[in-house]
Design a protein around this motif. Structure first.
Motif, mmCIF file in Angstrom:
data_model
loop_
_atom_site.group_PDB
_atom_site.id
_atom_site.type_symbol
_atom_site.label_atom_id
_atom_site.label_comp_id
_atom_site.label_asym_id
_atom_site.label_seq_id
_atom_site.Cartn_x
_atom_site.Cartn_y
_atom_site.Cartn_z
ATOM 1 N N UNK A 58 11.824 -9.743 -3.311
ATOM 2 C CA UNK A 58 13.276 -9.762 -3.102
ATOM 3 C C UNK A 58 13.772 -11.187 -3.313
ATOM 4 N N UNK A 59 14.767 -11.357 -4.144
ATOM 5 C CA UNK A 59 15.317 -12.677 -4.446
ATOM 6 C C UNK A 59 16.102 -13.184 -3.226
ATOM 7 N N UNK A 60 15.636 -14.246 -2.579
ATOM 8 C CA UNK A 60 16.327 -14.726 -1.368
ATOM 9 C C UNK A 60 17.728 -15.265 -1.636
ATOM 10 N N UNK A 61 17.979 -15.689 -2.871
ATOM 11 C CA UNK A 61 19.299 -16.225 -3.192
ATOM 12 C C UNK A 61 20.333 -15.122 -3.420
ATOM 13 N N UNK A 62 19.862 -13.920 -3.720
ATOM 14 C CA UNK A 62 20.774 -12.804 -3.966
ATOM 15 C C UNK A 62 20.895 -11.855 -2.771
ATOM 16 N N UNK A 63 19.856 -11.771 -1.961
ATOM 17 C CA UNK A 63 19.826 -10.796 -0.859
ATOM 18 C C UNK A 63 20.907 -11.103 0.175
ATOM 19 N N UNK A 64 21.675 -10.083 0.574
ATOM 20 C CA UNK A 64 22.712 -10.243 1.597
ATOM 21 C C UNK A 64 22.326 -9.541 2.901
ATOM 22 N N UNK A 65 21.070 -9.122 3.012
ATOM 23 C CA UNK A 65 20.527 -8.494 4.234
ATOM 24 C C UNK A 65 21.314 -7.251 4.643
ATOM 25 N N UNK A 94 0.823 -1.216 0.000
ATOM 26 C CA UNK A 94 0.000 0.000 0.000
ATOM 27 C C UNK A 94 0.859 1.269 0.000
ATOM 28 N N UNK A 95 2.090 1.150 0.512
ATOM 29 C CA UNK A 95 2.982 2.310 0.561
ATOM 30 C C UNK A 95 3.896 2.402 -0.654
ATOM 31 N N UNK A 96 4.246 1.261 -1.222
ATOM 32 C CA UNK A 96 5.220 1.236 -2.319
ATOM 33 C C UNK A 96 4.709 2.014 -3.531
ATOM 34 N N UNK A 97 5.534 2.915 -4.030
ATOM 35 C CA UNK A 97 5.181 3.724 -5.207
ATOM 36 C C UNK A 97 5.856 3.219 -6.479
ATOM 37 N N UNK A 98 6.612 2.131 -6.360
ATOM 38 C CA UNK A 98 7.338 1.552 -7.498
ATOM 39 C C UNK A 98 8.271 2.580 -8.145
ATOM 40 N N UNK A 99 8.925 3.366 -7.288
ATOM 41 C CA UNK A 99 9.858 4.374 -7.794
ATOM 42 C C UNK A 99 11.158 3.748 -8.294
ATOM 43 N N UNK A 100 11.447 2.524 -7.850
ATOM 44 C CA UNK A 100 12.654 1.829 -8.288
ATOM 45 C C UNK A 100 13.886 2.145 -7.470
ATOM 46 N N UNK A 101 13.747 2.951 -6.438
ATOM 47 C CA UNK A 101 14.911 3.307 -5.622
ATOM 48 C C UNK A 101 15.540 2.073 -4.970
ATOM 49 N N UNK A 102 14.714 1.148 -4.481
ATOM 50 C CA UNK A 102 15.243 -0.043 -3.822
ATOM 51 C C UNK A 102 16.073 -0.882 -4.786
ATOM 52 N N UNK A 142 22.900 -3.827 -3.855
ATOM 53 C CA UNK A 142 24.224 -4.145 -4.425
ATOM 54 C C UNK A 142 24.300 -5.486 -5.138
ATOM 55 N N UNK A 143 23.232 -6.280 -5.060
ATOM 56 C CA UNK A 143 23.291 -7.629 -5.637
ATOM 57 C C UNK A 143 22.221 -7.876 -6.691
ATOM 58 N N UNK A 144 21.460 -6.855 -7.043
ATOM 59 C CA UNK A 144 20.355 -6.988 -8.000
ATOM 60 C C UNK A 144 19.329 -8.019 -7.522
ATOM 61 N N UNK A 145 19.090 -8.022 -6.202
ATOM 62 C CA UNK A 145 18.078 -8.916 -5.638
ATOM 63 C C UNK A 145 16.669 -8.371 -5.853
ATOM 64 N N UNK A 146 16.563 -7.109 -6.272
ATOM 65 C CA UNK A 146 15.266 -6.476 -6.540
ATOM 66 C C UNK A 146 15.280 -5.985 -7.975
ATOM 67 N N UNK A 147 14.233 -6.287 -8.698
ATOM 68 C CA UNK A 147 14.146 -5.871 -10.100
ATOM 69 C C UNK A 147 13.236 -4.664 -10.246
ATOM 70 N N UNK A 148 13.659 -3.728 -11.059
ATOM 71 C CA UNK A 148 12.824 -2.565 -11.358
ATOM 72 C C UNK A 148 11.528 -3.034 -12.010
ATOM 73 N N UNK A 149 10.391 -2.579 -11.484
ATOM 74 C CA UNK A 149 9.090 -2.998 -11.967
ATOM 75 C C UNK A 149 8.511 -4.141 -11.159
#
Length: 287
Positions: A243-250, A218-226, A231-238
């Motif tokens: 969040x890709x659990x295999x790429x995320x380094x927390x 409800x809050x996400x505006x899909x601005x793509x900032x995340x 640093x690992x491309x765990x989140x894709x624009x759009x």
């Protein structure tokens, strides 16, 4: 030795390590007697990818800085550093940690730097706001602050003085980074955290849980900032809701970088760290 140039080589998802490294490098490069002829400072940012292959000359100085993840150098940072080599180039080893403990990270970073052709001539461990820090569970919140950055600058100036005192034709003396002494932690909070950590590991062994940043749709505006700061491309624009659990380094760069607070990271470690490591620790250095 007077540095002909200063390089900052850093991995810094949330920016705290970069700020510390920049403060050290600026002071190291500054000729207080002749500010107009201070050495140039060049940045090699490994946060979003490996550097292009480069070899730093022996008359340069490298400030090599990483955040501490679980007492170690982040494996991704170590991997991305492999493209940068020295030619017995003096190096300042810097670990930035979230007020708990830096453990083996500075020694690991020094060994990695030496293997890449650098000479560790100084080392420091500085405090940065913990990745898990939130307003409800502050862990070194707001650090590095003005005092931390002033201490980083003083350290950089001291390194320059050490290099300047080296006799012509001699290499600056190296340091044994394993001798970097950690600030004391009060015994009771330390024991309390150890008990928590052991209990957490037992729970994970019985019922494994994968902790990932969560998104309030409800809050996400899909601005793509995340996606941009990850640093690992765990989140894709759009597709910012996942969040890709295999790429995320927390690293929580996405949480701290979200302009509308849509991302959170709920981990039991946040409360435990805030409860047990609230006492301010100072930077420590070795020359």
């Amino acid at each position: 030795m007077t540095p002909a140039s200063v390089y900052t080589l850093f991995f810094s998802p949330t920016g705290t390590t970069a700020r510390t490294a920049d403060a050290i490098a600026a002071a190291l490069a500054r000729d207080t007697a002749q500010p107009a002829v201070s050495a140039p400072v060049r940045r090699i940012d490994l946060t979003h990818g490996a550097a292009a292959p480069v070899t730093l000359p022996p008359d340069a100085v490298a400030v090599i800085a990483v955040p501490v993840y679980g007492g170690h150098v982040p494996p991704l940072a170590a991997e991305r550093m492999k493209q940068v080599r020295g030619t017995q180039t003096p190096a300042v080893i810097v670990a930035v940690y979230g007020n708990r403990a830096f453990e083996k990270a500075p020694a690991e970073l020094a060994a990695l730097a030496a293997a890449q052709g650098f000479r560790p001539v100084a080392a420091g461990a500085f405090i940065g706001e913990h990745s898990y820090s939130l307003p409800a569970t502050p862990i070194a919140a707001g650090r590095p602050d003005a005092d931390d950055l002033a201490r980083a600058a003083a350290f950089g100036a001291a390194v320059r003085q050490k290099l300047a005192s080296t006799k012509a034709g001699e290499a600056p003396a190296t340091v044994d980074v394993r001798r970097l002494k950690a600030p004391a932690t009060p015994l009771w909070p330390l024991l309390r955290f150890i008990v928590f950590a052991l209990s957490y590991l037992r729970r994970q062994k019985r019922h494994p849980v994968v902790y990932l940043p969560a998104v309030n749709a409800d809050l996400c505006t899909h601005c793509g900032r995340c996606a941009a700061v990850c640093p690992t491309e765990a989140i894709r624009r759009g597709d910012e809701l996942h969040t890709d659990p295999d790429r995320c380094i927390r690293c929580c760069a996405c949480v701290k970088g979200c302009p509308v607070g849509a991302r959170t990271f709920d981990t039991p470690f946040a409360a435990a760290l805030a409860r047990n490591f609230g006492k301010r620790k100072p930077p420590v250095t070795l020359l």
